[in-house]
Write a protein that holds these residues in place. Structure first.
Motif, PDB file in Angstrom:
ATOM      1  N   ALA A   1      36.619   0.122  34.735  1.00 49.89           N
ATOM      2  CA  ALA A   1      35.138  -0.118  34.601  1.00 49.89           C
ATOM      3  C   ALA A   1      34.394   0.723  35.752  1.00 49.89           C
ATOM      4  CB  ALA A   1      34.623  -1.468  34.293  1.00 49.89           C
ATOM      5  N   GLY A   2      33.364   1.418  35.330  1.00 50.76           N
ATOM      6  CA  GLY A   2      32.544   2.221  36.309  1.00 50.76           C
ATOM      7  C   GLY A   2      33.280   3.685  36.688  1.00 50.76           C
ATOM      8  N   ASP A   3      34.221   4.122  36.071  1.00 53.33           N
ATOM      9  CA  ASP A   3      34.851   5.368  36.407  1.00 53.33           C
ATOM     10  C   ASP A   3      34.019   6.301  35.612  1.00 53.33           C
ATOM     11  OD1 ASP A   3      36.925   4.690  37.851  1.00 53.33           O
ATOM     12  OD2 ASP A   3      38.450   4.941  36.159  1.00 53.33           O
ATOM     13  N   GLU A   4      33.841   7.411  36.272  1.00 53.60           N
ATOM     14  CA  GLU A   4      33.163   8.575  35.823  1.00 53.60           C
ATOM     15  C   GLU A   4      33.587   9.537  34.695  1.00 53.60           C
ATOM     16  OE1 GLU A   4      30.315  11.834  37.916  1.00 53.60           O
ATOM     17  OE2 GLU A   4      32.289  12.047  38.215  1.00 53.60           O
ATOM     18  N   ILE A   5      33.317   9.750  33.375  1.00 50.47           N
ATOM     19  CA  ILE A   5      33.757  10.331  32.397  1.00 50.47           C
ATOM     20  C   ILE A   5      33.332  11.700  32.551  1.00 50.47           C
ATOM     21  CG2 ILE A   5      34.113  10.705  29.847  1.00 50.47           C
ATOM     22  CD1 ILE A   5      33.832   7.723  29.709  1.00 50.47           C
ATOM     23  N   LEU A   6      34.362  12.808  32.569  1.00 49.70           N
ATOM     24  CA  LEU A   6      34.213  14.316  32.463  1.00 49.70           C
ATOM     25  C   LEU A   6      34.820  15.072  31.423  1.00 49.70           C
ATOM     26  CD1 LEU A   6      33.745  15.078  36.370  1.00 49.70           C
ATOM     27  CD2 LEU A   6      31.791  14.592  34.631  1.00 49.70           C
ATOM     28  N   GLU A   7      34.325  15.982  30.884  1.00 44.74           N
ATOM     29  CA  GLU A   7      35.146  16.604  29.648  1.00 44.74           C
ATOM     30  C   GLU A   7      35.435  17.862  30.298  1.00 44.74           C
ATOM     31  OE1 GLU A   7      34.393  19.042  25.509  1.00 44.74           O
ATOM     32  OE2 GLU A   7      32.601  18.165  26.434  1.00 44.74           O
ATOM     33  N   VAL A   8      36.977  18.301  30.019  1.00 43.54           N
ATOM     34  CA  VAL A   8      37.509  19.440  30.603  1.00 43.54           C
ATOM     35  C   VAL A   8      38.048  20.070  29.364  1.00 43.54           C
ATOM     36  CG1 VAL A   8      38.212  18.271  32.583  1.00 43.54           C
ATOM     37  CG2 VAL A   8      39.729  18.149  30.468  1.00 43.54           C
ATOM     38  N   GLU A   9      38.493  21.507  29.497  1.00 42.19           N
ATOM     39  CA  GLU A   9      38.646  22.541  28.511  1.00 42.19           C
ATOM     40  C   GLU A   9      39.787  22.334  27.751  1.00 42.19           C
ATOM     41  OE1 GLU A   9      38.598  23.081  31.819  1.00 42.19           O
ATOM     42  OE2 GLU A   9      36.463  24.149  32.079  1.00 42.19           O
ATOM     43  N   SER A  10      40.916  21.888  28.362  1.00 45.72           N
ATOM     44  CA  SER A  10      42.073  21.520  27.655  1.00 45.72           C
ATOM     45  C   SER A  10      42.817  20.529  28.112  1.00 45.72           C
ATOM     46  CB  SER A  10      42.923  22.898  27.700  1.00 45.72           C
ATOM     47  OG  SER A  10      43.261  23.041  28.896  1.00 45.72           O
ATOM     48  N   GLU A  11      44.120  20.272  27.513  1.00 48.60           N
ATOM     49  CA  GLU A  11      45.056  19.136  27.900  1.00 48.60           C
ATOM     50  C   GLU A  11      45.631  19.415  29.155  1.00 48.60           C
ATOM     51  OE1 GLU A  11      47.414  17.360  24.700  1.00 48.60           O
ATOM     52  OE2 GLU A  11      46.036  17.968  23.146  1.00 48.60           O
ATOM     53  N   GLN A  12      45.921  20.628  29.229  1.00 57.04           N
ATOM     54  CA  GLN A  12      46.589  20.965  30.370  1.00 57.04           C
ATOM     55  C   GLN A  12      45.751  20.982  31.667  1.00 57.04           C
ATOM     56  OE1 GLN A  12      49.759  21.988  30.959  1.00 57.04           O
ATOM     57  NE2 GLN A  12      49.272  22.442  33.296  1.00 57.04           N
ATOM     58  N   ARG A  13      44.522  21.220  31.536  1.00 57.24           N
ATOM     59  CA  ARG A  13      43.638  21.168  32.603  1.00 57.24           C
ATOM     60  C   ARG A  13      43.409  19.463  32.821  1.00 57.24           C
ATOM     61  NH1 ARG A  13      41.463  21.253  37.160  1.00 57.24           N
ATOM     62  NH2 ARG A  13      39.264  21.688  37.628  1.00 57.24           N
ATOM     63  N   ALA A  14      43.411  18.662  31.957  1.00 54.94           N
ATOM     64  CA  ALA A  14      43.137  17.040  32.155  1.00 54.94           C
ATOM     65  C   ALA A  14      44.395  16.731  33.031  1.00 54.94           C
ATOM     66  CB  ALA A  14      42.818  16.730  30.706  1.00 54.94           C
ATOM     67  N   ARG A  15      45.664  17.177  32.657  1.00 56.48           N
ATOM     68  CA  ARG A  15      46.842  16.877  33.378  1.00 56.48           C
ATOM     69  C   ARG A  15      46.974  17.425  34.756  1.00 56.48           C
ATOM     70  NH1 ARG A  15      49.096  18.753  28.509  1.00 56.48           N
ATOM     71  NH2 ARG A  15      50.180  16.984  27.296  1.00 56.48           N
ATOM     72  N   GLU A  16      46.290  18.580  34.955  1.00 59.45           N
ATOM     73  CA  GLU A  16      46.081  19.046  36.334  1.00 59.45           C
ATOM     74  C   GLU A  16      45.306  18.191  37.392  1.00 59.45           C
ATOM     75  OE1 GLU A  16      44.820  23.045  35.918  1.00 59.45           O
ATOM     76  OE2 GLU A  16      46.962  23.905  35.444  1.00 59.45           O
ATOM     77  N   VAL A  17      43.968  17.759  36.634  1.00 64.14           N
ATOM     78  CA  VAL A  17      43.036  16.766  37.318  1.00 64.14           C
ATOM     79  C   VAL A  17      43.655  15.448  37.595  1.00 64.14           C
ATOM     80  CG1 VAL A  17      40.734  15.706  36.914  1.00 64.14           C
ATOM     81  CG2 VAL A  17      41.080  18.062  36.183  1.00 64.14           C
ATOM     82  N   VAL A  18      44.304  14.835  36.760  1.00 61.22           N
ATOM     83  CA  VAL A  18      44.944  13.592  36.854  1.00 61.22           C
ATOM     84  C   VAL A  18      45.903  13.643  38.001  1.00 61.22           C
ATOM     85  CG1 VAL A  18      46.332  12.029  36.037  1.00 61.22           C
ATOM     86  CG2 VAL A  18      44.510  12.645  34.787  1.00 61.22           C
ATOM     87  N   GLU A  19      46.925  14.889  37.894  1.00 61.11           N
ATOM     88  CA  GLU A  19      48.166  15.095  38.945  1.00 61.11           C
ATOM     89  C   GLU A  19      47.340  15.169  40.432  1.00 61.11           C
ATOM     90  OE1 GLU A  19      50.318  18.149  37.847  1.00 61.11           O
ATOM     91  OE2 GLU A  19      51.207  16.999  36.145  1.00 61.11           O
ATOM     92  N   TRP A  20      46.216  16.052  40.349  1.00 57.85           N
ATOM     93  CA  TRP A  20      45.504  16.146  41.939  1.00 57.85           C
ATOM     94  C   TRP A  20      44.863  15.056  42.355  1.00 57.85           C
ATOM     95  CZ3 TRP A  20      45.000  19.131  46.024  1.00 57.85           C
ATOM     96  CH2 TRP A  20      44.069  18.912  46.654  1.00 57.85           C
ATOM     97  N   ARG A  21      44.352  14.101  41.707  1.00 51.86           N
ATOM     98  CA  ARG A  21      43.599  12.782  41.953  1.00 51.86           C
ATOM     99  C   ARG A  21      44.882  11.720  42.309  1.00 51.86           C
ATOM    100  NH1 ARG A  21      38.756  11.973  37.493  1.00 51.86           N
ATOM    101  NH2 ARG A  21      37.433  13.747  38.114  1.00 51.86           N
ATOM    102  N   GLU A  22      45.913  11.662  41.966  1.00 49.64           N
ATOM    103  CA  GLU A  22      47.131  11.021  42.023  1.00 49.64           C
ATOM    104  C   GLU A  22      47.621  11.373  43.421  1.00 49.64           C
ATOM    105  OE1 GLU A  22      49.708  11.037  38.908  1.00 49.64           O
ATOM    106  OE2 GLU A  22      48.883   9.512  37.681  1.00 49.64           O
TER     107      GLU A  22
END
Length: 720
Positions: free
Chosen positions: A437-458
């Motif tokens: 709750a409270g997380d910011e939602i942002l749209e990205v271009e593709s699923e591959q880009r979403a995985r990159e973002v998550v991996e970077w944040r981890e």
């Protein structure tokens, strides 16, 4: 007459003959040797007096000496220069090379153990008797370069630095918010309002009243309602999105992330209580977030209500109402009776119009998670408010360390919808993991880009955790080292006897000891006590120790700390024993050391609480469920068949479904057919009810067990 020159010649002959082994001398040589001996004897008799005395040495003596002087690898009696057949000289032993360990400047305990091809316990053992605090050391704890080298050296290995791979700095793959949109594309949007206030001031009642009012005004289906947020539509057609946050924790989380979801805060204050502590906290949250406030003075229908006092108290905290010359609207309402709720909604709409709230319906989606949960039919679900863009099915979203490809969108009524614009509350299905709750939602271009973002944040989170762990480890190591040095310096000038006396005085107390009649025995007993390692079960502390017979001072200390007096090879006078008996102080004397420690172990074990052991008596499976009426109450009953052992109503029971324990307790009834029974044996069917209201299901297991007490034994082994 024989000259000296002839004598020398004879001596040379004798020397040359005696250098050869007797086994190799032929018979003719033996005859010639005898002649030379006779000649030598005659020569000695005619030597002048000035010539040095010379004593005849038998040839076998020189031959014996020659045999002891043989070279390595050659047998005596064999010709020189020839090697013995079939034998080779032994090679000297080569030194065994030490194992090399590749190390880095920062390694965890498990990484170092893997590099050394050992287990983690080996690293712990190598760091024993050092200033390293092993209690705070975990397998994933980071070790500094100093401790890595120390561990390798103590393990009898040598280290070498691992080759540094030429790796580039990892590229930042995170996604950020878009720049502010063009004012030309902005459109009006409904305000997002958060209702805050003290717990007992009617916040929940006000939210319920707003919902009920809207239901009564539009029974044909004009209401929109959802857990966490709902939409109110005024008669003029204006819409307001009310956000029902759980207190102000979620609101703080949103503000901390920079997502100003709330446009307006309605501060609920009870007219009879006035400003309370949580009211002040709510004001501080709104002021820090720079969100305008509307004051709702609730419970105005009560006789003791005083709205004017509420407004005066708000002045102290920087909230100035319009009646007192400020710009904050104050509406008198009664949430319980539903009075002035429409006026409150209109005041909110008027403030929203002044704020000129607008949103961008185009571009990539931006929003904030209100709440998240898992639905059995839909999977991970989030309730979110859209702040920018238009969310549609198929969009790829990232929130925190979770991402989703939107499969379904649902409105506040749980109905499917195709899209959601700014300020719209929507349920999103399709998340791989649940965001917070409270997380910011942002749209990205593709699923591959979403995985990159998550991996970077981890990755970023992992790096931050490593830095924090390293700081904690260094701080603890420094603290432990300083404490260790201080203790050593403070006790450095004392003898071992004085050091132990000082240390025992600073510890907690359990027993007083007069353990020996001699200092050497005392030291031996204290050394054994140092090996005590069961402090978690029972703490063993020494109040006093010394040399000599039991004294009155020992009894006083034992009485003060409820301890026991132990003696080894010492005596206790009759007055001392009588005094100890009257005061209830145990005095235990021993002459054999292992008996002393066995007695001590038994005493420590007796202080441990008994453990409960479970013995399963029977098992039954639930075949069917039904309800019976007992008085005016319906009671759930499980029809069971005993599969193993027996069920005894006097014992304890446990209800298991799958791997989960749903209930533990006792039975209220146990019947076989229609008869109340005490036990039911294997293969028999029965009906039973529990002491709590539990939902039975066919297939559940019921376990009957009894608990027995067992005395614990201290795990300490003194070595006898």
């Amino acid at each position: 007459m024989i000259t000296v020159r002839a004598l020398h010649r004879v001596m040379r002959v004798l020397r040359s003959r005696t250098t050869v082994g007797l086994a190799r001398a032929p018979c003719c040589d033996m005859m010639h040797l005898a002649q030379c001996r006779t000649l030598a004897t005659q020569c000695v008799s005619i030597l002048p007096l000035s010539y040095p005395n010379w004593t005849w040495t038998p040839p076998h003596t020189r031959h014996h000496t020659r045999l002891l002087a043989t070279k390595h690898g050659k047998s005596p009696g064999k010709p020189h220069g020839k090697k013995e057949a079939g034998k080779t000289p032994k090679k000297p032993k080569q030194k065994q090379e030490k194992q090399e360990v590749e190390i880095k400047r920062r390694m965890t305990v498990s990484e170092l153990a893997q590099a050394m091809k050992k287990d983690v316990d080996h690293v712990y053992e190598a760091l024993l008797n050092t200033s390293m605090d092993l209690d705070s050391l975990e397998p994933d704890s980071l070790l500094t370069e100093e401790w890595i080298k120390e561990t390798v050296k103590k393990s009898g290995m040598k280290y070498k630095w691992a080759k540094l791979s030429e790796s580039k700095v990892r590229e930042d793959k995170d996604v950020e918010r878009q720049p502010p949109p063009d004012p030309a594309v902005l459109v009006s949007r409904p305000p997002v309002v958060t209702i805050m206030g003290h717990v007992d001031h009617g916040k929940t009642t006000l939210l319920d009243s707003l919902r009920k009012t809207q239901v009564a005004a539009s029974e044909a289906g004009g209401i929109t309602q959802h857990i966490g947020a709902f939409l109110v539509q005024l008669p003029s057609g204006e819409k307001i999105t009310f956000l029902d946050t759980p207190g102000h924790a979620a609101f703080s989380a949103m503000r901390a992330r920079g997502a100003l979801v709330t446009d307006i805060v309605i501060l609920v204050v009870a007219a009879d209580d006035g400003v309370m502590k949580q009211t002040v906290e709510s004001i501080q949250h709104a002021q820090k977030a720079k969100v305008p406030i509307i004051v709702a003075v609730n419970k105005c229908d009560k006789f003791e209500a005083d709205p004017a006092r509420v407004k005066r108290e708000l002045l102290v905290h920087g909230v100035v109402c319009e009646e007192l010359g400020g710009d904050v609207q104050a509406v008198h309402v009664s949430a319980l009776k539903g009075e002035n709720l429409l006026e409150l909604a209109e005041a909110t709409a008027a403030l929203a119009e002044l704020l000129e709230l607008k949103g961008d319906p185009k571009g990539l989606v931006e929003g904030t998670v209100i709440e998240s949960h898992t639905n059995k039919g839909k999977g991970p679900i989030t309730s979110a408010i859209i702040q920018r863009g238009t969310l549609k099915r198929g969009c790829v979203l990232v929130a925190g360390k979770a991402w989703a490809k939107v499969r379904f969108l649902f409105d506040e009524n749980g109905l499917a919808m195709n899209e959601a614009g700014p300020s719209v509350v929507v349920e999103i299905a399709g998340w791989k993991e649940l965001p917070s709750a409270g997380d910011e939602i942002l749209e990205v271009e593709s699923e591959q880009r979403a995985r990159e973002v998550v991996e970077w944040r981890e990755y970023v989170e992992e790096q931050e955790k490593e830095k924090q762990d390293q700081q904690v480890i260094q701080a603890k190591q420094q603290e432990h080292l300083e404490s260790y040095r201080k203790d050593r310096e403070a006790l450095a000038h004392l003898t071992w006897y004085q050091r132990r006396r000082v240390r025992y005085k600073t510890e907690k107390h359990l027993m007083a000891m007069r353990p020996s009649d001699m200092d050497g025995s005392l030291e031996a007993i204290l050394d054994i006590l140092e090996t005590y390692d069961a402090d978690e079960q029972c703490q063993l502390d020494v109040v006093h120790f010394g040399v000599g017979d039991i004294s009155e001072n020992d009894l006083n200390l034992a009485e003060t700390f409820s301890g026991t007096v132990y003696g080894f090879n010492v005596k206790a006078s009759r007055p001392i024993l009588q005094s100890a008996g009257k005061r209830g102080i145990p005095v235990k004397l021993h002459n054999v050391i292992y008996k002393l420690f066995n007695d001590l172990k038994d005493e420590l074990s007796s202080r441990l609480p008994p453990t409960l052991e479970e013995n399963v008596i029977g098992e039954a499976s639930v075949l069917a469920t039904f309800e019976v009426t007992e008085g005016k109450k319906k009671v759930g009953v499980a029809g069971c068949r005993v599969q193993r052992g027996l069920l005894d109503r006097r014992m304890k029971f446990r209800l298991i479904r799958g791997r989960d324990v749903l209930w533990e307790g006792s039975l209220t009834t146990l019947k076989h057919h229609k008869d109340a029974v005490t036990t039911v044996k294997t293969g028999m069917e029965c009906g039973l009810s529990l002491d709590q209201d539990v939902d039975f299901r066919p297939g559940d297991e019921i376990i009957c067990y009894e608990e027995t007490e067992k005395q614990q034994t201290i795990p300490w082994d003194p070595g006898f």
